[in-house]
Enzyme design. Structure first.
Site, PDB file in Angstrom:
ATOM      1  N   MET A 109      58.203  35.324   6.953  1.00  0.00           N
ATOM      2  CA  MET A 109      59.187  34.637   7.525  1.00  0.00           C
ATOM      3  C   MET A 109      60.597  35.146   6.659  1.00  0.00           C
ATOM      4  O   MET A 109      60.772  34.704   5.489  1.00  0.00           O
ATOM      5  CB  MET A 109      58.897  33.185   7.289  1.00  0.00           C
ATOM      6  CG  MET A 109      57.812  32.500   7.676  1.00  0.00           C
ATOM      7  SD  MET A 109      58.268  31.832   9.197  1.00  0.00           S
ATOM      8  CE  MET A 109      58.479  32.846  10.499  1.00  0.00           C
ATOM      9  N   HIS A 110      61.027  35.938   7.155  1.00  0.00           N
ATOM     10  CA  HIS A 110      62.329  36.615   6.617  1.00  0.00           C
ATOM     11  C   HIS A 110      63.556  35.430   6.671  1.00  0.00           C
ATOM     12  O   HIS A 110      64.315  34.742   5.892  1.00  0.00           O
ATOM     13  CB  HIS A 110      62.756  37.790   6.776  1.00  0.00           C
ATOM     14  CG  HIS A 110      61.775  38.882   6.631  1.00  0.00           C
ATOM     15  ND1 HIS A 110      61.230  39.178   5.458  1.00  0.00           N
ATOM     16  CD2 HIS A 110      60.848  39.601   7.363  1.00  0.00           C
ATOM     17  CE1 HIS A 110      60.331  40.316   5.350  1.00  0.00           C
ATOM     18  NE2 HIS A 110      60.081  40.393   6.694  1.00  0.00           N
TER      19      HIS A 110
END
Ligand code: CA
Length: 314
Positions: A241-242
């Site tokens: 999850m950037h």
């Protein structure tokens, strides 16, 4: 007062997830979205952003287009590698209903400057694409940018190899000159780099649970996420999850469990181009301008993310 946030995006599937998460969080008021080249071309990123806001009935949030290419290039050509990650339309080839709303005339850097002056310490900037818009705003009116609370950036790789090259993370890599200009400034920066985003892993079954909600919204967001998080054998395996993590850390700074105060720059020459690193002068600067995240409470974030996304998709 509820915290105000401006989100700068290159939408982009994980940008779309970050926008959706932002809309689901009552603790923060997403007052503006600005767009930039990166995962896709500027015009596609802008269209995707407008369409996504419309899908959630949030056409009231203005969208400000910014840079269409990095400082040192004349244009931005989206290569096959990016098409494989984000699809030909930037959002996994899912067809969002077209918004009737247009982007604003005001540019992204001008909007950043104006909103920093208007909201000052009540405003947080969150940049999850290349840093060209932020660098342009800084160049034009540094004093204004210093008025905001802080600037949270999805970017960098300090203790881990890069994802664009062995040295560089993609957002920094896509405009290293602009990133260097931003990192060497005295702005209060918080960097959410690969060091923490790669340990914040959404599972394939979390993503699959969106499909079961069975609304138009869930179908579309599932389609985009499934494109991005599909493994080599064609099943949805989940992954890092950037961009959503960066937004969450802006809104809930307690998610950052460990960070390094540091002054960073960006290598521009040779094979390490795009590397986030310090140098002898910056090492000895007394005031450390960047808080570089080294550990986050990934469980708390993932719980908040998965339940909030399910709620907003119903
Ligand atoms: Ca992004």
């Amino acid at each position: 007062m509820t915290r105000k946030l401006l989100l700068d995006v290159d939408t982009g599937i994980d940008d779309a997830l970050a926008i959706t998460y932002a809309l689901s969080q009552k603790a923060g008021d997403l007052i503006a979205v600005s767009t930039i080249f990166g995962n896709t071309e500027l015009k596609t990123a802008t269209k995707n952003t407008l369409d996504l806001l419309s899908l959630f009935g949030r056409e009231d949030i203005p969208v400000y287009p910014g840079a269409s290419h990095p400082w040192e290039k004349e244009e931005w050509i989206v290569n096959e590698h990016l098409h494989r990650i984000h699809g030909y339309n930037g959002i996994g080839d899912v067809r969002l209903p077209s918004s009737s709303k247009k982007a604003e005339e005001e540019s992204a850097p001008d909007a950043m400057i104006r909103l920093c002056r208007e909201y000052q310490k009540d405003l947080t900037l969150v940049c999850v694409g290349p840093l060209t818009n932020l660098a342009d705003a800084l160049k034009k009116d540094e004093e204004a940018l210093h008025l905001c609370e802080k600037i949270v950036i999805m970017g960098g790789a300090l203790t881990i190899r890069g994802n664009a090259t062995p040295y560089s993370e993609a957002n920094i890599h896509n405009d290293p000159e602009a990133a260097k200009y931003v990192l060497e400034s005295d702005l209060p920066l918080v960097l959410i780099g690969l060091d923490v985003t790669l340990k914040t892993i959404i599972t394939g079954s979390d993503i699959a649970s969106w499909k079961e909600i069975d609304t138009d919204k869930s179908e579309l967001l599932y389609g985009a996420a499934a494109y991005y998080y599909t493994g080599e054998f064609g099943d949805v395996i989940g992954g890092a999850m950037h961009d959503p993590l960066a937004y969450a850390c802006a809104l809930y700074p307690e998610l950052i469990k460990d960070s390094l105060p540091i002054c960073l720059t960006v290598d521009l020459e040779g094979e390490s181009r795009g590397r986030t690193v310090t140098d002898r002068d910056l090492l000895n600067k007394e005031h450390k301008t960047t808080q570089y995240a080294l550990d986050v409470d990934e469980k708390a974030f993932l719980d908040s993310f998965t339940s909030s996304i399910r709620d907003i998709l119903r």
